[in-house]
Design a protein around this motif. Structure first.
Motif, PDB file in Angstrom:
ATOM      1  N   GLY A 117       0.834  -1.195   0.000  1.00 46.08           N
ATOM      2  CA  GLY A 117       0.000   0.000   0.000  1.00 46.08           C
ATOM      3  C   GLY A 117       0.866   1.240   0.000  1.00 46.08           C
ATOM      4  N   GLN A 118       0.399   2.306  -0.642  1.00 47.30           N
ATOM      5  CA  GLN A 118       1.181   3.533  -0.727  1.00 47.30           C
ATOM      6  C   GLN A 118       1.530   4.098   0.650  1.00 47.30           C
ATOM      7  N   ARG A 119       0.665   3.877   1.632  1.00 48.90           N
ATOM      8  CA  ARG A 119       0.893   4.446   2.972  1.00 48.90           C
ATOM      9  C   ARG A 119       1.830   3.578   3.814  1.00 48.90           C
ATOM     10  N   LEU A 120       2.256   2.436   3.292  1.00 46.81           N
ATOM     11  CA  LEU A 120       3.140   1.549   4.045  1.00 46.81           C
ATOM     12  C   LEU A 120       4.592   2.017   4.004  1.00 46.81           C
ATOM     13  N   VAL A 121       4.923   2.899   3.095  1.00 47.65           N
ATOM     14  CA  VAL A 121       6.298   3.313   2.879  1.00 47.65           C
ATOM     15  C   VAL A 121       6.820   4.138   4.061  1.00 47.65           C
ATOM     16  N   PRO A 122       8.095   3.947   4.444  1.00 49.80           N
ATOM     17  CA  PRO A 122       8.676   4.774   5.511  1.00 49.80           C
ATOM     18  C   PRO A 122       8.652   6.259   5.165  1.00 49.80           C
ATOM     19  N   LYS A 123       8.542   7.086   6.201  1.00 50.55           N
ATOM     20  CA  LYS A 123       8.532   8.530   5.988  1.00 50.55           C
ATOM     21  C   LYS A 123       9.924   9.049   5.639  1.00 50.55           C
ATOM     22  N   ALA A 124      10.953   8.431   6.201  1.00 49.75           N
ATOM     23  CA  ALA A 124      12.323   8.864   5.942  1.00 49.75           C
ATOM     24  C   ALA A 124      13.238   7.654   5.974  1.00 49.75           C
ATOM     25  N   ALA A 125      14.303   7.722   5.183  1.00 47.25           N
ATOM     26  CA  ALA A 125      15.320   6.658   5.153  1.00 47.25           C
ATOM     27  C   ALA A 125      16.693   7.301   5.298  1.00 47.25           C
ATOM     28  N   PHE A 126      17.566   6.667   6.058  1.00 48.43           N
ATOM     29  CA  PHE A 126      18.897   7.184   6.335  1.00 48.43           C
ATOM     30  C   PHE A 126      19.922   6.177   5.812  1.00 48.43           C
ATOM     31  N   LEU A 127      20.603   6.547   4.730  1.00 46.35           N
ATOM     32  CA  LEU A 127      21.553   5.642   4.090  1.00 46.35           C
ATOM     33  C   LEU A 127      22.965   6.023   4.523  1.00 46.35           C
ATOM     34  N   ASP A 128      23.399   5.451   5.622  1.00 45.44           N
ATOM     35  CA  ASP A 128      24.710   5.776   6.192  1.00 45.44           C
ATOM     36  C   ASP A 128      25.672   4.621   5.932  1.00 45.44           C
ATOM     37  N   PRO A 129      26.637   4.786   5.013  1.00 44.61           N
ATOM     38  CA  PRO A 129      27.531   3.665   4.686  1.00 44.61           C
ATOM     39  C   PRO A 129      28.398   3.224   5.853  1.00 44.61           C
ATOM     40  N   GLU A 130      28.609   4.088   6.827  1.00 45.28           N
ATOM     41  CA  GLU A 130      29.411   3.691   7.989  1.00 45.28           C
ATOM     42  C   GLU A 130      28.761   2.534   8.746  1.00 45.28           C
ATOM     43  N   LEU A 131      27.434   2.422   8.648  1.00 44.03           N
ATOM     44  CA  LEU A 131      26.727   1.355   9.352  1.00 44.03           C
ATOM     45  C   LEU A 131      26.894   0.004   8.671  1.00 44.03           C
ATOM     46  N   THR A 132      27.434  -0.004   7.452  1.00 40.21           N
ATOM     47  CA  THR A 132      27.596  -1.263   6.710  1.00 40.21           C
ATOM     48  C   THR A 132      29.046  -1.746   6.654  1.00 40.21           C
ATOM     49  N   LEU A 133      29.964  -1.003   7.256  1.00 39.10           N
ATOM     50  CA  LEU A 133      31.390  -1.319   7.098  1.00 39.10           C
ATOM     51  C   LEU A 133      31.777  -2.679   7.685  1.00 39.10           C
ATOM     52  N   THR A 134      31.067  -3.125   8.707  1.00 42.64           N
ATOM     53  CA  THR A 134      31.406  -4.407   9.339  1.00 42.64           C
ATOM     54  C   THR A 134      30.531  -5.556   8.854  1.00 42.64           C
ATOM     55  N   LEU A 135      29.743  -5.309   7.817  1.00 41.64           N
ATOM     56  CA  LEU A 135      28.887  -6.357   7.279  1.00 41.64           C
ATOM     57  C   LEU A 135      29.754  -7.496   6.735  1.00 41.64           C
ATOM     58  N   PRO A 136      29.478  -8.755   7.086  1.00 40.87           N
ATOM     59  CA  PRO A 136      30.303  -9.869   6.601  1.00 40.87           C
ATOM     60  C   PRO A 136      30.300  -9.971   5.082  1.00 40.87           C
ATOM     61  N   LYS A 137      31.349 -10.572   4.534  1.00 39.15           N
ATOM     62  CA  LYS A 137      31.467 -10.713   3.083  1.00 39.15           C
ATOM     63  C   LYS A 137      30.256 -11.405   2.481  1.00 39.15           C
ATOM     64  N   SER A 138      29.830 -12.509   3.102  1.00 43.93           N
ATOM     65  CA  SER A 138      28.737 -13.286   2.516  1.00 43.93           C
ATOM     66  C   SER A 138      27.444 -12.492   2.481  1.00 43.93           C
ATOM     67  N   VAL A 139      27.143 -11.753   3.548  1.00 41.56           N
ATOM     68  CA  VAL A 139      25.925 -10.953   3.586  1.00 41.56           C
ATOM     69  C   VAL A 139      26.008  -9.810   2.577  1.00 41.56           C
ATOM     70  N   THR A 140      27.193  -9.198   2.462  1.00 40.07           N
ATOM     71  CA  THR A 140      27.390  -8.148   1.469  1.00 40.07           C
ATOM     72  C   THR A 140      27.126  -8.685   0.065  1.00 40.07           C
ATOM     73  N   ALA A 141      27.627  -9.893  -0.202  1.00 37.32           N
ATOM     74  CA  ALA A 141      27.451 -10.489  -1.533  1.00 37.32           C
ATOM     75  C   ALA A 141      25.995 -10.802  -1.819  1.00 37.32           C
ATOM     76  N   TYR A 142      25.338 -11.508  -0.922  1.00 39.48           N
ATOM     77  CA  TYR A 142      23.954 -11.924  -1.169  1.00 39.48           C
ATOM     78  C   TYR A 142      23.010 -10.734  -1.274  1.00 39.48           C
ATOM     79  N   THR A 143      23.157  -9.777  -0.366  1.00 41.82           N
ATOM     80  CA  THR A 143      22.259  -8.620  -0.411  1.00 41.82           C
ATOM     81  C   THR A 143      22.562  -7.748  -1.627  1.00 41.82           C
ATOM     82  N   GLY A 144      23.837  -7.682  -2.019  1.00 36.35           N
ATOM     83  CA  GLY A 144      24.192  -6.906  -3.201  1.00 36.35           C
ATOM     84  C   GLY A 144      23.591  -7.469  -4.471  1.00 36.35           C
ATOM     85  N   VAL A 145      23.593  -8.800  -4.606  1.00 37.79           N
ATOM     86  CA  VAL A 145      22.976  -9.411  -5.782  1.00 37.79           C
ATOM     87  C   VAL A 145      21.456  -9.266  -5.723  1.00 37.79           C
ATOM     88  N   ASP A 146      20.894  -9.247  -4.531  1.00 37.79           N
ATOM     89  CA  ASP A 146      19.460  -8.982  -4.408  1.00 37.79           C
ATOM     90  C   ASP A 146      19.131  -7.598  -4.965  1.00 37.79           C
TER      91      ASP A 146
END
Length: 382
Positions: free
Chosen positions: A164-193
């Motif tokens: 539904g159109q109203r289900l969308v978040p009001k704001a999103a914060f894309l901070d790359p510092e929060l992803t720096l410790t993401l494991p290789k495998s998770v980075t790979a799978y989510t990136g291909v997603d």
């Protein structure tokens, strides 16, 4: 055909942008805010950091940390109970797609009541959900800007979508510092997603001028940055570009929807509890190959955009080169070639094929797929 493009989320991006969340939250509520996340992120200390940022900005918080991969309806229901019990006026989802989708579902359920299964489909709820923000810690699902939540019903081995159109978040914060410790495998799978979102949106039967342009941008960013993000996870620029690419790709999905890869991933996740990104990443190359006969022009264009056109004379050859490049990318970042490598068994292939061929996302695929077609794809992936 009319072209309709939907975008309702305020997107704030860049290293350190998480510091902006308190100011945005203060504009919406003076009451305690609920942070929805998973136990793993709590252990990393990231949630403590975000709570400290919010407290410094005068925003008090509570934490709901029961989210699991392939989020179940029962967890979302418990989260909705927490929201109502504490008169929550704002929810902040921190994590991957599981946390964000759980929060979306809970925010909707808190104001509409009943059972999540009552709301399967689009625009099935009457009341506005509790407002929410999204802080993604993976560059994959793009759920921070989508109008859907994908939920699991573990009791019945099913996955379903609430939209539904109203289900969308009001704001999103894309901070790359929060992803720096993401494991290789998770980075790979989510990136291909994320790559799959862009590709399926680009070849959707509802693709349009705006979405095509955005999806080409996302695909180019992913080709240029995903290997670096996986193999050198401390590279902040690669992490930022992947977050932006994932967000861009999912912006388009609100208007085009997805396709057969996601239709197949749904029963794989439901039957085997495989993480969504894993199911998508392993399945993607074979579905691209299946779609190639009806997507030659678009695959050839992508091949040129990512620099694969040296010495190739025809669009068909270019299109095949693009599909082959996806296979190579998967191999380079450690994605298994076969579903059997992630626990899928031949005994359930008929049920998976039946489920996938009739799943809603299959309707938007570039090439219509029968149950037999899907079974053929699955056989090649075993």
């Amino acid at each position: 055909m009319l072209e309709k493009f939907h975008l309702a989320t305020k997107v704030i991006s860049g290293a350190g942008c998480i510091s902006e969340v308190a100011a945005e939250a203060s504009r919406m509520t003076a009451k305690p805010v609920l942070i929805v996340t998973d136990p793993g992120l709590v252990k990393t200390g990231l949630i403590d950091r975000i709570q400290a940022v919010l407290k410094e900005g005068g925003v008090e918080t509570r934490v709901f940390s029961d989210v699991q991969p392939n989020p179940d309806v029962r967890i979302a229901a418990r989260c909705a109970e927490d929201i109502n019990a504490n008169a929550t006026e704002l929810v902040i989802a921190v994590g991957g797609g599981s946390s964000i989708d759980t929060a979306k579902a809970a925010c909707m359920l808190a104001t509409n009541g009943g059972d999540l299964r009552d709301y399967v489909g689009f625009e099935r709820f009457r009341n506005d959900p509790v407002p929410m923000f999204a802080v993604p810690t993976t560059a994959g699902t793009g759920s921070e800007v989508t109008i859907v939540a994908v939920m699991s019903d573990e009791e019945n081995d099913k996955k379903f979508t609430i939209g539904g159109q109203r289900l969308v978040p009001k704001a999103a914060f894309l901070d790359p510092e929060l992803t720096l410790t993401l494991p290789k495998s998770v980075t790979a799978y989510t990136g291909v997603d994320a790559l799959c979102h862009a590709l399926e949106s680009y070849t959707s039967i509802y693709a349009q001028t705006i979405t095509d342009s955005l999806n080409v941008t996302a695909i180019k960013l992913i080709f240029a940055n995903l290997p670096t993000a996986v193999l050198n996870g401390s590279n902040l620029e690669a992490r930022r570009n992947m977050l932006n690419a994932a967000c861009i790709a999912s912006m388009t999905c609100n208007s085009t929807f997805l396709g057969l890869v996601h239709a197949i991933a749904s029963p794989l996740c439901a039957f085997y509890n495989i993480p969504h990104g894993t199911a998508v990443a392993v399945t993607l190359p074979e579905v691209l190959q299946f779609n190639l006969p009806v997507a030659v022009d678009k695959y050839a264009h992508l091949a040129r955009e990512v620099g694969l056109d040296n010495g190739v004379s025809t669009d068909r050859e270019l299109a095949q080169r693009f599909v082959d490049a996806i296979r190579t990318l998967n191999k380079d970042i450690g994605i298994p070639e076969k579903l059997s490598a992630v626990g899928v068994e031949t005994e359930k292939l008929d049920a998976i094929a039946e489920y996938a061929a009739n799943y809603v996302q299959a309707r938007y695929n570039a090439r219509k797929a029968s149950v037999a077609d899907v079974r053929g794809i699955l056989d090649r992936l075993m």
